[in-house]
Design a protein around this motif. Structure first.
Motif, PDB file in Angstrom:
ATOM      1  N   LEU A  33      16.388  25.124  -2.689  1.00  0.00           N
ATOM      2  CA  LEU A  33      15.763  25.358  -3.987  1.00  0.00           C
ATOM      3  C   LEU A  33      14.246  25.303  -3.825  1.00  0.00           C
ATOM      4  N   VAL A  34      13.605  26.428  -3.864  1.00  0.00           N
ATOM      5  CA  VAL A  34      12.169  26.452  -3.582  1.00  0.00           C
ATOM      6  C   VAL A  34      11.410  27.210  -4.662  1.00  0.00           C
ATOM      7  N   ASP A  35      10.121  26.867  -4.776  1.00  0.00           N
ATOM      8  CA  ASP A  35       9.272  27.538  -5.757  1.00  0.00           C
ATOM      9  C   ASP A  35       8.647  28.801  -5.171  1.00  0.00           C
ATOM     10  N   LEU A  36       8.424  28.814  -3.857  1.00  0.00           N
ATOM     11  CA  LEU A  36       7.662  29.897  -3.241  1.00  0.00           C
ATOM     12  C   LEU A  36       8.544  30.698  -2.295  1.00  0.00           C
ATOM     13  N   ASP A  37       8.314  32.020  -2.218  1.00  0.00           N
ATOM     14  CA  ASP A  37       9.073  32.794  -1.227  1.00  0.00           C
ATOM     15  C   ASP A  37       8.438  32.577   0.149  1.00  0.00           C
ATOM     16  N   ASP A  38       9.166  32.954   1.191  1.00  0.00           N
ATOM     17  CA  ASP A  38       8.734  32.664   2.566  1.00  0.00           C
ATOM     18  C   ASP A  38       7.320  33.146   2.859  1.00  0.00           C
ATOM     19  N   GLU A  39       7.024  34.359   2.391  1.00  0.00           N
ATOM     20  CA  GLU A  39       5.721  34.945   2.695  1.00  0.00           C
ATOM     21  C   GLU A  39       4.585  34.159   2.045  1.00  0.00           C
ATOM     22  N   GLU A  40       4.801  33.844   0.760  1.00  0.00           N
ATOM     23  CA  GLU A  40       3.776  33.104   0.009  1.00  0.00           C
ATOM     24  C   GLU A  40       3.600  31.707   0.611  1.00  0.00           C
ATOM     25  N   LEU A  41       4.717  31.072   1.001  1.00  0.00           N
ATOM     26  CA  LEU A  41       4.653  29.739   1.593  1.00  0.00           C
ATOM     27  C   LEU A  41       3.855  29.774   2.893  1.00  0.00           C
ATOM     28  N   GLU A  42       4.173  30.741   3.732  1.00  0.00           N
ATOM     29  CA  GLU A  42       3.484  30.899   5.015  1.00  0.00           C
ATOM     30  C   GLU A  42       1.974  31.038   4.794  1.00  0.00           C
ATOM     31  N   ARG A  43       1.631  31.894   3.805  1.00  0.00           N
ATOM     32  CA  ARG A  43       0.225  32.153   3.510  1.00  0.00           C
ATOM     33  C   ARG A  43      -0.475  30.872   3.052  1.00  0.00           C
ATOM     34  N   GLN A  44       0.183  30.138   2.163  1.00  0.00           N
ATOM     35  CA  GLN A  44      -0.452  28.933   1.622  1.00  0.00           C
ATOM     36  C   GLN A  44      -0.553  27.826   2.670  1.00  0.00           C
ATOM     37  N   LEU A  45       0.482  27.708   3.511  1.00  0.00           N
ATOM     38  CA  LEU A  45       0.442  26.668   4.557  1.00  0.00           C
ATOM     39  C   LEU A  45      -0.673  26.954   5.547  1.00  0.00           C
TER      40      LEU A  45
END
Ligand SMILES: [Zn+2]
Length: 243
Positions: free
Chosen positions: A12-24
């Motif tokens: 259960l996540v708020d961000l999709d993989d791409e957005e998460l990668e970008r933010q991290l």
């Protein structure tokens, strides 16, 4: 964190993989704004409703971390009083003390002010149960809310639900009062609004010198005519008296 490490995703996540990668990649480790499992982080007194399934998952994750803390603190969980404490703590934090962070706003029915009430309507002695953001210790006390209606009124019992929803988060008392006032202004558009909170902070009681045992903190928020009309303000303060 090493950006090449694939983050551990929960279901259960708020961000999709791409957005998460970008933010991290963008964020440092010091003050992250997203978690490595893909959750957006938000203020201790903010609100982001989660599903029952997500809560269950959070309780499990927090229980694991509390168990680690017990090891660091050298508390043996063969001690029968400590065996299930990490689970109890996790459940208490998520489902009780911080419940307002994860719950949807209370549904409040607003009624027309048919009799053109233009005097103070007050509810006092509303229970405050909150947690200090600085020390994660309870804040307990009472709240008085008064307003002069314009076109809308609400049932007074609804104040209790609003105070509960904002209280059950990591708070500082000053912001708790402002949040309650903002919500009521938005809901009622009153002519005047006052929110007075009087509470005990257990971070002071637990850590402080003896003199702090009986000390309380009082904050007040006055909006509309309660901030500009001294006579109305005096009347409000007289009517709420010593809470
Ligand atoms: Zn504190």
């Amino acid at each position: 964190m090493n950006p090449t490490t694939k983050p551990q995703r929960s279901s259960l996540v708020d961000l999709d993989d791409e957005e998460l990668e970008r933010q991290l990649l963008r964020q440092g480790n010091l003050y992250p704004t997203v978690s490595r499992s893909g959750h957006r982080l938000f203020d201790a007194n903010g609100n982001m409703p989660v599903s029952a399934e997500e809560r269950e998952q959070m309780v499990e994750q927090v229980e694991t971390k509390f168990a680690e803390i017990f090891e660091i603190l050298r508390i043996d969980r063969n001690d029968p009083n400590s065996t299930d404490t990490p689970f109890r703590l996790a459940r208490m934090w998520i489902n009780e003390l911080l419940d307002g962070r994860y719950s949807a706003p209370p549904k409040i029915t607003v009624f027309p002010n048919r009799k053109d009430v233009d005097e103070l309507v007050i509810s006092k002695g509303i229970k405050i149960m909150s947690v200090c953001s600085h020390h994660w210790q309870p804040i307990s006390g009472t709240c008085a809310i008064g307003y002069v209606p314009r076109e809308k009124v609400i049932g007074l019992s609804k104040f209790t639900r609003i105070v509960e929803w904002f209280g059950r988060r990591g708070q500082i008392q000053e912001e708790l009062g402002e949040q309650i006032a903002d919500f009521l202004i938005e809901l009622l558009d009153p002519i005047a609004l006052g929110v007075v909170i009087n509470s005990k902070h257990y971070c002071m009681i637990a850590r402080g010198v003896e003199a702090h045992d009986s000390s309380t903190m009082i904050t007040s928020v006055m909006r509309g005519e309660l901030s500009s009309n001294q006579a109305l303000r005096n009347e409000f303060l007289r009517l709420i008296g010593e809470q």
